[in-house]
Design an enzyme around this catalytic site. Structure first.
Site, PDB file in Angstrom:
ATOM      1  N   ARG A   1     -68.114  84.345  18.868  1.00 39.76           N
ATOM      2  CA  ARG A   1     -67.732  83.591  20.064  1.00 39.76           C
ATOM      3  C   ARG A   1     -66.902  82.361  19.731  1.00 39.76           C
ATOM      4  O   ARG A   1     -66.134  81.888  20.567  1.00 39.76           O
ATOM      5  CB  ARG A   1     -68.971  83.267  20.892  1.00 39.76           C
ATOM      6  CG  ARG A   1     -69.533  84.528  21.566  1.00 39.76           C
ATOM      7  CD  ARG A   1     -70.788  84.260  22.353  1.00 39.76           C
ATOM      8  NE  ARG A   1     -71.887  83.816  21.517  1.00 39.76           N
ATOM      9  CZ  ARG A   1     -72.796  84.603  20.958  1.00 39.76           C
ATOM     10  NH1 ARG A   1     -72.745  85.898  21.148  1.00 39.76           N
ATOM     11  NH2 ARG A   1     -73.757  84.098  20.218  1.00 39.76           N
TER      12      ARG A   1
ATOM     13  N   GLU B   1     -83.737  82.118   9.681  1.00 43.00           N
ATOM     14  CA  GLU B   1     -85.191  82.121   9.842  1.00 43.00           C
ATOM     15  C   GLU B   1     -85.797  83.427   9.337  1.00 43.00           C
ATOM     16  O   GLU B   1     -86.924  83.462   8.878  1.00 43.00           O
ATOM     17  CB  GLU B   1     -85.558  81.926  11.314  1.00 43.00           C
ATOM     18  CG  GLU B   1     -85.259  80.528  11.817  1.00 43.00           C
ATOM     19  CD  GLU B   1     -85.606  80.370  13.275  1.00 43.00           C
ATOM     20  OE1 GLU B   1     -86.598  80.954  13.724  1.00 43.00           O
ATOM     21  OE2 GLU B   1     -84.865  79.649  13.960  1.00 43.00           O
TER      22      GLU B   1
END
Length: 180
Positions: A64, A101
């Site tokens: 994006r 993560e």
């Protein structure tokens, strides 16, 4: 300084619950991109940040960041440099790994696209945990360029990305048009 039409931008960002996994609320910017008034306002606000910070090139983060950064570069008269996922660029690249993560990832840039004397603004849609942006800052510096700053449409403040990114910024500004 450009006034940011926050209400307009917020009204065009759609929440998608449980995407891409249960418990996550995805911030979908496609309604904003489909609205020429909102997309133009966003582009103008990002151009204002690039001009204010003296950027000479824009780095857009896959994917994006490409959509947001390319029209900003055109409107501001600056070069655009895509930072891609590893293995997507031909030729000689610089690569930088970073932790997620749930694992790790790697991004790349063409080695010849960044030069000493360039002042590079990183543009992306969201600052979440700061991993991708931090890796991009390292790539910019390894390419010999200077970091003009990081500009994002929205910062997900509850994820703590700004604090994690702070050491990699080394005093360069981080500007979010919206903080959620």
């Amino acid at each position: 300084m450009t006034t940011v039409p926050q209400e307009l931008l917020l009204s065009r960002i759609r929440d998608v619950p449980d995407y891409p996994q249960p418990g996550v609320v995805f911030k979908d910017i496609t309604p904003l991109l489909a609205d020429p008034e909102a997309f133009t306002a966003l582009t103008d606000a990002l151009v204002g940040l690039c001009v204010r910070h003296g950027a000479t090139k824009i780095v857009g983060l896959e994917a994006r960041g490409f959509i947001l950064g390319a029209p900003v570069a055109v409107r501001a008269g600056l070069g655009f440099v895509p930072v891609r996922k590893a293995g997507k660029l031909p030729g000689v690249t610089l690569s930088q790994g970073y932790d997620l993560e749930y694992g790790s990832a790697e991004i790349e840039v063409h080695a010849e696209d960044l030069r000493p004397g360039d002042r590079v603004m990183v543009i992306d849609d969201v600052l979440a945990t700061g991993g991708t942006a931090g890796a991009a800052l390292e790539l910019i510096r390894r390419g010999g360029a200077e970091v003009a700053g990081v500009s994002v449409l929205m910062e997900l403040g509850f994820l703590g990305g700004r604090d994690r990114l702070e050491p990699a910024l080394r005093g360069a500004p981080l500007e979010a048009l919206l903080t959620l």
